[in-house]
Every structure is written in structure tokens, then in C-alpha cells.
Design a protein around this motif. Structure first.
Motif, PDB file in Angstrom:
ATOM      1  N   ILE A  69     -13.474  -2.398   0.231  1.00 28.68           N
ATOM      2  CA  ILE A  69     -13.396  -1.470   1.220  1.00 28.68           C
ATOM      3  C   ILE A  69     -14.669  -1.103   1.750  1.00 28.68           C
ATOM      4  O   ILE A  69     -14.888  -1.074   2.861  1.00 28.68           O
ATOM      5  CB  ILE A  69     -12.852  -0.083   0.452  1.00 28.68           C
TER       6      ILE A  69
ATOM      7  N   ILE B 222      -3.211  -6.082  -6.431  1.00 30.73           N
ATOM      8  CA  ILE B 222      -4.054  -5.885  -5.193  1.00 30.73           C
ATOM      9  C   ILE B 222      -5.292  -6.819  -5.452  1.00 30.73           C
ATOM     10  O   ILE B 222      -5.879  -7.717  -4.581  1.00 30.73           O
ATOM     11  CB  ILE B 222      -4.218  -4.557  -4.837  1.00 30.73           C
ATOM     12  N   ASN B 223      -6.026  -6.309  -6.648  1.00 24.33           N
ATOM     13  CA  ASN B 223      -7.320  -6.956  -7.116  1.00 24.33           C
ATOM     14  C   ASN B 223      -7.355  -8.393  -7.227  1.00 24.33           C
ATOM     15  O   ASN B 223      -8.136  -9.109  -6.859  1.00 24.33           O
ATOM     16  CB  ASN B 223      -7.945  -6.330  -8.347  1.00 24.33           C
TER      17      ASN B 223
ATOM     18  N   ILE C   6       0.963  -1.271  -0.011  1.00 26.59           N
ATOM     19  CA  ILE C   6       0.066   0.065   0.124  1.00 26.59           C
ATOM     20  C   ILE C   6       0.695   1.314  -0.114  1.00 26.59           C
ATOM     21  O   ILE C   6       0.653   2.221  -0.802  1.00 26.59           O
ATOM     22  CB  ILE C   6      -1.138  -0.094   1.291  1.00 26.59           C
TER      23      ILE C   6
ATOM     24  N   LEU D  58      -5.366  -1.932   3.499  1.00 22.77           N
ATOM     25  CA  LEU D  58      -6.121  -1.377   2.403  1.00 22.77           C
ATOM     26  C   LEU D  58      -6.987  -0.297   2.985  1.00 22.77           C
ATOM     27  O   LEU D  58      -7.523   0.997   2.630  1.00 22.77           O
ATOM     28  CB  LEU D  58      -6.764  -2.445   1.443  1.00 22.77           C
TER      29      LEU D  58
ATOM     30  N   LEU E 207      -3.461  -7.401   4.429  1.00 24.50           N
ATOM     31  CA  LEU E 207      -3.551  -6.676   3.411  1.00 24.50           C
ATOM     32  C   LEU E 207      -4.640  -6.107   3.394  1.00 24.50           C
ATOM     33  O   LEU E 207      -4.815  -4.738   3.120  1.00 24.50           O
ATOM     34  CB  LEU E 207      -3.461  -7.556   2.075  1.00 24.50           C
TER      35      LEU E 207
ATOM     36  N   PHE F 236      -7.173   5.597  -2.671  1.00 25.96           N
ATOM     37  CA  PHE F 236      -7.839   5.158  -3.832  1.00 25.96           C
ATOM     38  C   PHE F 236      -8.923   6.035  -4.433  1.00 25.96           C
ATOM     39  O   PHE F 236      -9.470   5.832  -5.454  1.00 25.96           O
ATOM     40  CB  PHE F 236      -8.386   3.812  -3.365  1.00 25.96           C
TER      41      PHE F 236
ATOM     42  N   ARG G 115      -7.600   3.997   2.874  1.00 23.31           N
ATOM     43  CA  ARG G 115      -8.479   3.672   1.772  1.00 23.31           C
ATOM     44  C   ARG G 115      -8.826   5.257   1.186  1.00 23.31           C
ATOM     45  O   ARG G 115      -9.122   5.154  -0.265  1.00 23.31           O
ATOM     46  CB  ARG G 115      -9.841   3.611   2.608  1.00 23.31           C
TER      47      ARG G 115
ATOM     48  N   LEU H 292     -12.290  -3.081  -5.788  1.00 21.11           N
ATOM     49  CA  LEU H 292     -11.602  -2.379  -4.550  1.00 21.11           C
ATOM     50  C   LEU H 292     -12.690  -1.720  -3.531  1.00 21.11           C
ATOM     51  O   LEU H 292     -12.612  -1.747  -2.442  1.00 21.11           O
ATOM     52  CB  LEU H 292     -10.418  -1.449  -4.879  1.00 21.11           C
TER      53      LEU H 292
END
Length: 670
Positions: A585, A540-541, A486, A558, A554, A565, A562, A581
């Protein structure tokens, strides 16, 4: 002067050398040769020692070049060496050191002369130096054999047939080194050499049938890692206190180069062995890499590369014959162990790359090992000390990781290997971490170093490709590894905003200013950064879609960052991948709100673990699996041949070249 020669300058007065380089022909049967090659001298294993030796020999060699067409003495010297080696194998079995000692000395002298010849003349002219015959009555032009090819074949025979013992170590080292010297014409040409007499001798001449044995022997020399025997004279007094053998050795009949054992270059022998304790092992590896990277010809594929491509494990009992020529068997366990131990050197890393990339048998074996950390850890250490390594070494290490990560079993198993107290990783104390998490940390660190220093797109691409290959198999990432993933995204986001701002300002520049030259630079930088951001989002996805329940750390990182993003949610380049994502989230944020305020880290992780099981997988959009495969560029020899020779130039044992004459690469490419 005789045995009392005590200064380098006095070699010019040495009567034996004067006779060798003079105009008078000396028959190969003349007792003179026994005198010439009966000197006590240990082959130099330090380039500085060899530099002193070559500087002394050079004017003598130049005189020989002028006089040899008349005398033919160089050819006679070569024939004397060939004569001494005919009984070499038998002499070794009988522990008869006289032939070994004299053959070694003759070859050392030939090697020193060839080194100067190659610098001073073309390969065609060098070949002529071997054709001149003595002018004694009845002997002139009677020999029709190709003496250069005879020498090359003899050296190959010597390497593959003479066993490695203390008494043969020196002559085997000289044989390998002389072949390297013969190929060194490449150093003096900018273009890649694809032909020539020496090339043809090794690629398609009488040596061809020894290809597999030569490759196998060089590999075993590398595997065995035999240290150089003590730097004492090979010949010792006999128990009876005398004899011809002792008489020749102790008297140093010709007095040739005794200066080097009395306080010249030879005075550093113990220091040389400390710096180069494995001269034969290292030199054999250099010769193997040179041979493996010779260019193919349409009618003649490189047989040494073929041999490296197809050799098998001695444990392989399959009766299926190999369709490849030049195949052989070797102990894979011993080779694997040597590779693990030697990765501190460029040349060992290059050999590892070559085997992983080109030999499917060896690649399968390496990937099946249960102690993969022994191989991966030295590679990670190379990348960790990126500031101290040359760019080529870093590239090779990265490509090795990329090749390894093409295998899903590897990507799973690295997360099952637990490591304790990684002493060379100094950013943070890592008391316990999986090999997979450490790999991620080191690769991310390499990306960050590249972003701030070298800005090499090729480096970025390989780092990200390795992470992408692993991403679906990420398991129980260490909290620090999750944070660094991140944090890297945060750094990319910051750079993206900065470049975007610079591009915007350039567009708003005062009327009449020409910013057309700078805008494309900003646009290009922005494009590169957005490509990297896209790849990081995909990594990440991929982890979230494939192994969300295995990676609470992770998800925690994230959620903690947050806000990073949000700016990419509506960006056309990232909108599709940001949906997943956002879903993750949003889902976990909601569950944390339900759990209450002021939650401890342990409580947050507990909520994440339970939520990971509850999140419906169909809520996440499917994307193609991230898979990258390493493919060599077209004409790889344009990269590998200069690279190999830069390693030989800088690190070959007991060899020195004047950088002023080198054309193949610039001195900054080493």
C-alpha cells in the motif's frame, strides 16, 4: 373379475391374487403361474403411482406373510421368475418377447411384495419366507438352495448380461430397483448396518466375481442416459394377426392390475416420463452409490468401492497390471460428458465427488481436460443458487472445488478460460470474465451468504481453503472479483468491530449481573471472525507475493479501500502479515502521489502496472505457501450412508416409503 377389473378395490376380489396369498400350495409347474404373470402393466416410474400400488398390495402381502409358511407360494413365485430368466439372454437375442414380458411381470410382483415384507419383518424373518416349500407330497423340504441368494445373484447376472434394448428396458429397471429395495433395510435402522444376509450375498457371496461387471454396467447405464421407451405394452400384435403371444397380451389373462392402464396410476404414464425421462439411468446411479457406500468389514473390504477406486480409461494401453482386485476399463470421455451434463442432481454431484476423491485415474483425466469449464460451471451454478439447494449438495460442490484447487495446473488454467455472458449470474452483468474470476466471485458469495444465514464454520473453512489454494495463481482478476475480495474483508471488519463492541459492553455490565453465560459466545464469535480475517489477509498476501504484476485490479481495490486495514496493523493476530500489505500500500501510494492528482482509473492502473515491475520482491516477507488438502473425516459412512439413502428416499424412480417408519435420518435431513 378377470380382465374386467377396473377399480383398485376390486384387486381384493382378483382370483389369481387370492390363490397366491391363500393357504393352498401351488406347484411351480402349475399353469396358474402363466395366468398370474400374463398381465399388461408398465412399471411405475412415479413415486405417487407406486404409492397407490403399494397401498393396494400391502393388505394382500400381509395375508401372504401369514399363509406363506404353510403354502410356500412366495418361494414358488421366485422359482417361476428364476425359471423365466434362464432363457432371457437367448430370448433377447431372438427378439422373443414372451419370456421377457413374463419375467418382468413376475419380478414386478416380487418387488412389490418384498417392499412390504421388508417394512413388516426383520431380515432373518424375510430369509425364512424364502425357505418355506410347498407341501405337495414328495416336494416338501427337498430344495436346499438358498433361494434369497439365488434371487440376488440372478438379478446381478440379469443386469450385467442382458443387453439394454427397448424390449429389455423394463426388466433391467426392475432388476436394479429390486436390489435397491433389498438394501432398504438400512432405512429402518438408526445405526449403520454392517452385516446381514443380503449384505453378505453381495459383498462376499457368489456375486463377488461379478463386482467389476456390475459397477461397469451401472456406470454405463448412467452414461448412456437412455430414455424410457414409449409407455405402450411391450407385446404387440403379430403380423399374422394372432398367436399365443398376442393372445396373452391382448386378453390380459389374469386381469391383474389392468386398473392401472385403464385410468388409475398408469394414466399418468406420459407425465411420469416427462418428470423421470431416464428411470434406468437414475436408478442405476442410486444403486451404484448404495453399493459404493456399504461398510467395510475387517476381513472383507467393500469390493464395489474397490472397483470404483481403480477402474481405468479404455484409452489406457498400459500393460502394467493393477494391484487392485475388481479393476476394469471404461470410456472416460463418455463418463466425463455425462457427469458434466447431470450436475443438477445431488446424486450426480455425489458420484463426481466419489470419483474425484477415490479414483486417481479419473481425477488425473479430469484435471487434464482442456474443457474444464464444462465441469466447473455446473458446480459454480449449484453454489450460486445456494438458497435453493440442500446443505449436503452445497457441501459436495464445495469439496469438489477444494479437491480441484489442490492442483496448481487447474489453478493456472482457470484464469486462461474466458467466458461470455453468464446468464445465471444476476448480481451484475458479466459480458466477459475468466473462469477463475467467476469461481472467486461465486465462492465469496457463498461465504457472504453463510455469514448472514447459516453461519456454518465447516462451509467457511472449505470456501477459504479453495481460495487459499488458488491465491498464488491468481491471474488478471476481473475488477469485480478484485472488488468482492476487498468487500468481503470490509464485511468481516464490520462484523469484527460489532462483536468486539458487544463483548466490551458485556464486560462493563452493571455489578451483580451474570454475564458469564454470554461472554463465551462473544469470545467464540470473535475467535471465528478473526480466524476468517487472518485467512483473508493470507489469501491477499499470497497473491501479492506470488503474482503482484498479474493483478493490477486487486492492487487498485486494495488502495481504494486502504483505510479498512489500518485497524489491524497493530493487532497481535495480524501484525506479521500486515507488514506486507503495508509495504505494498505504501509503495503504490507513493508512486500515485508522484504521478499527480485527479488521475483517471486507466492512469492509476497504468501506474500500478509499471510499479509492480519496479517493486523489489525482497521487500516482502516470505510466508509458507497456502495449501489445503481435503481429507475425509473418520467414519465417513456416518455422513454418507444417511445422505445416500435420503436421496434414494426422495428421488428414486417409482419408489415410495412411508416417512413414519424411517429411522436412519430425520425428515428434515433430506
Amino acid at each position: 373379475m378377470g380382465a374386467n377389473t377396473s377399480q383398485v378395490s376390486e384387486l381384493f376380489e382378483n382370483q389369481s391374487l387370492k390363490a397366491l396369498i391363500g393357504t393352498q400350495s401351488i406347484s411351480e409347474n402349475n399353469p396358474f403361474w402363466n395366468q398370474l404373470i400374463s398381465f399388461s402393466f408398465t412399471s411405475p416410474t412415479c413415486s405417487n403411482d407406486f404409492k397407490v400400488l403399494e397401498e393396494t398390495i400391502t393388505p394382500l402381502a400381509k395375508t401372504l406373510i401369514q399363509n406363506n409358511p404353510r403354502s410356500g407360494n412366495f418361494g414358488a413365485l421366485v422359482r417361476v421368475f428364476l425359471g423365466r430368466t434362464k432363457e432371457l439372454k437367448i430370448s433377447t437375442e431372438c427378439q422373443d418377447q414372451l419370456f421377457i414380458w413374463q419375467a418382468h411381470n413376475a419380478l414386478l410382483l416380487i418387488r412389490c411384495l418384498l417392499k412390504v415384507f421388508i417394512r413388516e419383518m426383520s431380515e432373518e424373518d424375510l430369509h425364512l419366507q424364502f425357505t418355506y416349500q410347498e407341501r405337495a407330497p414328495g416336494c416338501y423340504d427337498t430344495c436346499s438352495e438358498d433361494l434369497l441368494e439365488e434371487l440376488i445373484c440372478n438379478l446381478v447376472h440379469l443386469i450385467v448380461e442382458v443387453p439394454l434394448l427397448d424390449i429389455t428396458y423394463g426388466i433391467l429397471f426392475e432388476a436394479v430397483t429390486t436390489l435397491l429395495v433389498l438394501f432398504s433395510y438400512q432405512l429402518f435402522h438408526k445405526e449403520i448396518l454392517r452385516d446381514g444376509h443380503i449384505y453378505r450375498c453381495l459383498m462376499s457371496g457368489r456375486c463377488l466375481f461379478l463386482t467389476s461387471r456390475l459397477v461397469k454396467t451401472l456406470l454405463y447405464n448412467f452414461i448412456r442416459q437412455e430414455k424410457c421407451p414409449p409407455a405402450t405394452h411391450v407385446l404387440q400384435p403379430q403380423s399374422d394377426g394372432g398367436g399365443l403371444l398376442y393372445g396373452l397380451a391382448s386378453g390380459v389373462a389374469s386381469g391383474l392390475w389392468s386398473v392401472f392402464t385403464l385410468g388409475g396410476a398408469g394414466s399418468k404414464s406420459s407425465l411420469d416420463q416427462e418428470h423421470n425421462p431416464l428411470p434406468l439411468s437414475n436408478q442405476s446411479l442410486f444403486l451404484l452409490l448404495v453399493l459404493a457406500n456399504l461398510t467395510d468389514r475387517p476381513e472383507c473390504p467393500n469390493p464395489y468401492r474397490q472397483a470404483i477406486t481403480c477402474f481405468k480409461n479404455t484409452q489406457d494401453t498400459s500393460s502394467i497390471p493393477s494391484p487392485q482386485p475388481h479393476t476394469f476399463q471404461i470410456n472416460f470421455n463418455s463418463l466425463y460428458t455425462a457427469l458434466c451434463e447431470q450436475q443438477c442432481s445431488d446424486q450426480a454431484t455425489l458420484l463426481l465427488y466419489t470419483l474425484l476423491h477415490q479414483n486417481q485415474n479419473m481425477r488425473t483425466y479430469m484435471l487434464s481436460r482442456t474443457d474444464m469449464e464444462n465441469l466447473v460451471m455446473p458446480i459454480l451454478e449449484i453454489l450460486y443458487h445456494v438458497e435453493e439447494r440442500n446443505s449436503h449438495h452445497v457441501y459436495m460442490a464445495l469439496i469438489i472445488l477444494l479437491i480441484l484447487t489442490e492442483d496448481d495446473t487447474f489453478n493456472r488454467s482457470v484464469h486462461e478460460v474466458m467466458l461470455k455472458n453468464i446468464t445465471w449470474y444476476t448480481e451484475r452483468s458479466l459480458t466477459e470474465i475468466s473462469l477463475g474470476s467467476l469461481l472467486i466471485l461465486v465462492v465469496i458469495r457463498t461465504i457472504q451468504f453463510n455469514m448472514t444465514r447459516t453461519r456454518d464454520k465447516y462451509l467457511h473453512t472449505n470456501c477459504l481453503a479453495a481460495l487459499a489454494n488458488m491465491s498464488a495463481q491468481f491471474r488478471y482478476l476481473h475488477q469485480y472479483a478484485a472488488q468482492r475480495i476487498i468487500s468481503l474483508f470490509a464485511l468481516l471488519s464490520k462484523k469484527h468491530n460489532k462483536v468486539l463492541e458487544q463483548a466490551t459492553q458485556s464486560l462493563r455490565g452493571p455489578l451483580g449481573t451474570d454475564d458469564g453465560a454470554t461472554l463465551p459466545d462473544y469470545a467464540q464469535d470473535l475467535n471465528v471472525i478473526e480466524e476468517v480475517i487472518r485467512m483473508m489477509l493470507e489469501i491477499i498476501n499470497s497473491c501479492l507475493c506470488s503474482s503482484l504484476h498479474h493483478n493490477p485490479n486487486l492492487v487498485y481495490a486494495l488502495l481504494y479501500k486502504r483505510e479498512l486495514f489500518e485497524q489491524f496493523r497493530l493487532h497481535p493476530s495480524f501484525q506479521d502479515i500486515m507488514q506486507n500489505l503495508d509495504t505494498v500500500i505504501g509503495f503504490f501510494n507513493h508512486r500515485l502521489e508522484q504521478a499527480g492528482a485527479d488521475l483517471s482509473v486507466e492512469r492509476v492502473l497504468e501506474v500500478i502496472r509499471k510499479g509492480a515491475v519496479a517493486l523489489p520482491k525482497d521487500r516482502l516477507k516470505k510466508f509458507p505457501e497456502l495449501k489445503f488438502k481435503y481429507v475425509e473425516e473418520d467414519q465417513p459412512e456416518d455422513f454418507f450412508i444417511p445422505y445416500v439413502w435420503s436421496l434414494v428416499f426422495n428421488s428414486a424412480v417409482g419408489l415410495h416409503w412411508n416417512p413414519e417408519g424411517i429411522e436412519l435420518f430425520g425428515m428434515d435431513s433430506s
